[in-house]
Design an enzyme around this catalytic site. Structure first.
Site, PDB file in Angstrom:
ATOM      1  N   LYS A 162       0.842  -1.192   0.000  1.00  0.00           N
ATOM      2  CA  LYS A 162       0.000   0.000   0.000  1.00  0.00           C
ATOM      3  C   LYS A 162       0.882   1.249   0.000  1.00  0.00           C
ATOM      4  CE  LYS A 162      -3.973   2.000   2.495  1.00  0.00           C
ATOM      5  NZ  LYS A 162      -4.887   1.825   3.653  1.00  0.00           N
TER       6      LYS A 162
ATOM      7  N   SER B  50      -9.651   1.930   2.781  1.00  0.00           N
ATOM      8  CA  SER B  50      -8.786   2.689   1.889  1.00  0.00           C
ATOM      9  C   SER B  50      -7.751   1.835   1.150  1.00  0.00           C
ATOM     10  CB  SER B  50      -8.042   3.766   2.689  1.00  0.00           C
ATOM     11  OG  SER B  50      -7.215   3.183   3.681  1.00  0.00           O
TER      12      SER B  50
ATOM     13  N   SER C 257     -10.137  -0.451   6.813  1.00  0.00           N
ATOM     14  CA  SER C 257      -9.533  -0.198   5.504  1.00  0.00           C
ATOM     15  C   SER C 257      -8.900  -1.405   4.834  1.00  0.00           C
ATOM     16  CB  SER C 257      -8.481   0.915   5.625  1.00  0.00           C
ATOM     17  OG  SER C 257      -9.108   2.159   5.822  1.00  0.00           O
TER      18      SER C 257
END
Length: 471
Positions: free
Chosen positions: A78, A153, A177
């Site tokens: 990420k 996210s 997330s």
């Protein structure tokens, strides 16, 4: 031989010589070239020459009989974990082009285990969002052309795993997330206990909530990554060894708790049906399924949206264009909104009414989970209100102004309490969530693996031999 979507199966084939690291990386590169232009899952991709060079090193290790646990396995990171060989932007124009001089601890541990980092995954800017639409790089969407969002996210990480761009990925989970993208994309998403994996090198959103999570195609792969990443780190004072796992009395059945407050009126009937099917399957396999009560479930959402923005307002103050960030670039709308909310919550006139009250609510959430786990071994519940992710158009034009925030209602409570939780794609792709006590990832993963087995092999395939006494 084609590359399996499983780390363990791929590793077995590599050990046996039926597959080569070059073939594994070629497969990932093919998926990236075919899927990434439309899915927008990876915002930075390692060069082909660099990836093939690492594949050659992995080949030598297999030939010499010294492969490591993730030797030659492609993974995605990420974009809020710092990496020394690729930019780290947190999907924000403020950090455009920023490169770190070092790797985050989680990234370092993956590389030391032999993993090959194929790229940095898209996300909501600084982790603020539930759909991965708040990104300076554009939205991450699911494959298939329907325009369904990936979830946020950590949406890019979930899509990268789902499409074969990587066999696993790491993300961050502050209020859901990792788990929401896992539920929407049909992969496994694990949020471990708070503090069990080092956050050093993870750009913070909300320090008391941020947790390093993993996404994979099955529970066993997620468990493998958890084992590799779960180590104390002197660089992160919140990263501590988990307590010894409490052994359950094998003479009584496993007890599954069902949070009554999660059966909300707005729950998609397809999700409720899948949840009910899972509970019935657990009962048929010999588990006791009992109701538990978490009355602060809905208020927990409000507490989260005070505490997380308050911490974000403090964390993002350094991006002023002098110490960090570009002076002429601005935060996106959602980041501005949360920073303003957090700044207000910390102001003298509102501090007691909002921030302190939210902290009290957080203590209530912790107390309710603690009481419930004296009666049950794990809880099984939905991860999202809907069976499918919304489309980009539905996100941009919601039916109600608060729908984006209500999305987190089932994931936020475990975050506030710091508990381990794993999402498993169940029947019809509906993501179900298994929750456990702090530090007891082993129980959570074991129950999740049994749920996964029921889905794959049949509703009565959750136990072997002596059933739940195996725990």
């Amino acid at each position: 031989m084609s590359v399996a979507r499983s780390i363990l199966a791929t590793r077995t084939a590599l050990h046996a010589g039926r597959l080569t690291p070059h073939a594994v990386i070629d497969s990932a590169l093919t998926a990236i070239s075919q899927q990434n232009p439309t899915c927008n899952a990876l915002v930075h991709v390692a060069s082909e020459s660099h990836l093939l060079s690492q594949a050659a090193e992995a080949t030598e290790r297999y030939r010499s009989g010294t492969p490591r646990a993730l030797e030659g396995i492609p993974v995605a990171i990420k974009d809020n974990f710092v990496t020394s060989d690729m930019p780290t932007t947190c999907a924000s124009a403020v950090l455009g082009g920023y490169c770190s001089p070092f790797d985050a601890t989680a990234v370092r541990l993956l590389r030391e285990a032999g993993a090959i980092v194929v790229g940095k995954a898209n996300m909501d800017e600084f982790g603020m969002g539930s759909f991965n639409t708040n990104s300076a790089h554009g939205a991450a969407v699911q494959p298939g052309g329907e325009g369904r969002v990936a979830g946020g996210s950590s949406g890019g990480s979930a899509v990268a795993v789902k499409t074969g761009m990587a066999l696993a990925a790491i993300g961050s989970d502050t209020g859901g997330s990792v788990r929401l993208p896992a539920a929407y994309c049909g992969v496994v998403g694990l949020k471990p206990s708070y503090g069990s994996i080092s956050r050093f090198g993870l750009v913070p959103y909300a320090n008391s909530l941020d947790t390093v999570g993993v996404l994979a195609n099955n529970v066993a792969d997620a468990a493998l990554l958890h084992d590799i990443l779960s180590h104390p780190d002197p660089n992160d004072m919140t990263c501590l060894p988990a307590p010894p796992t409490t052994k359950r009395n094998p003479r009584r059945p496993l007890t599954i708790g069902v949070p009554a407050e999660y059966n909300q009126a707005q729950l998609d009937p397809a999700v409720r049906e899948t949840w009910s099917r899972a509970l019935t399957a657990f009962e048929a396999a010999g588990a006791d399924v009992v109701p538990v009560h978490l009355p602060s479930t809905v208020p927990a959402l409000a507490a989260y949206y005070v505490l997380a923005p308050a911490e974000a307002a403090s964390n993002l103050a350094k991006y002023d264009g002098v110490r960090y960030g570009k002076p002429r670039d601005a935060f996106g709308d959602e980041v501005v909104r949360r920073v303003l909310v957090g700044t207000f919550a910390l102001s003298a006139g509102a501090h007691e009414s909002y921030y302190i009250h939210a902290q009290r609510l957080r203590r209530q959430v912790v107390g309710e989970f603690t009481a419930a786990f004296t009666e049950v071994d794990a809880m099984v519940c939905p991860a999202a209100l809907t069976a499918q992710a919304p489309t980009i158009d539905e996100v941009k034009h919601p039916k109600s102004g608060d729908s984006a925030y209500v999305t987190d209602v089932f994931t936020v409570p475990a975050s506030l309490a710091g508990l381990p939780a794993v999402v498993v794609p169940a029947w019809d792709g509906v993501g179900l969530q298994v929750l456990g006590k702090w530090g007891d990832a082993a129980m959570v993963l074991d129950v999740a693996e049994r749920l996964e087995r029921m889905v794959v092999m049949g509703d009565d395939a959750g136990v072997d031999g002596e059933g739940w006494a195996e725990f």
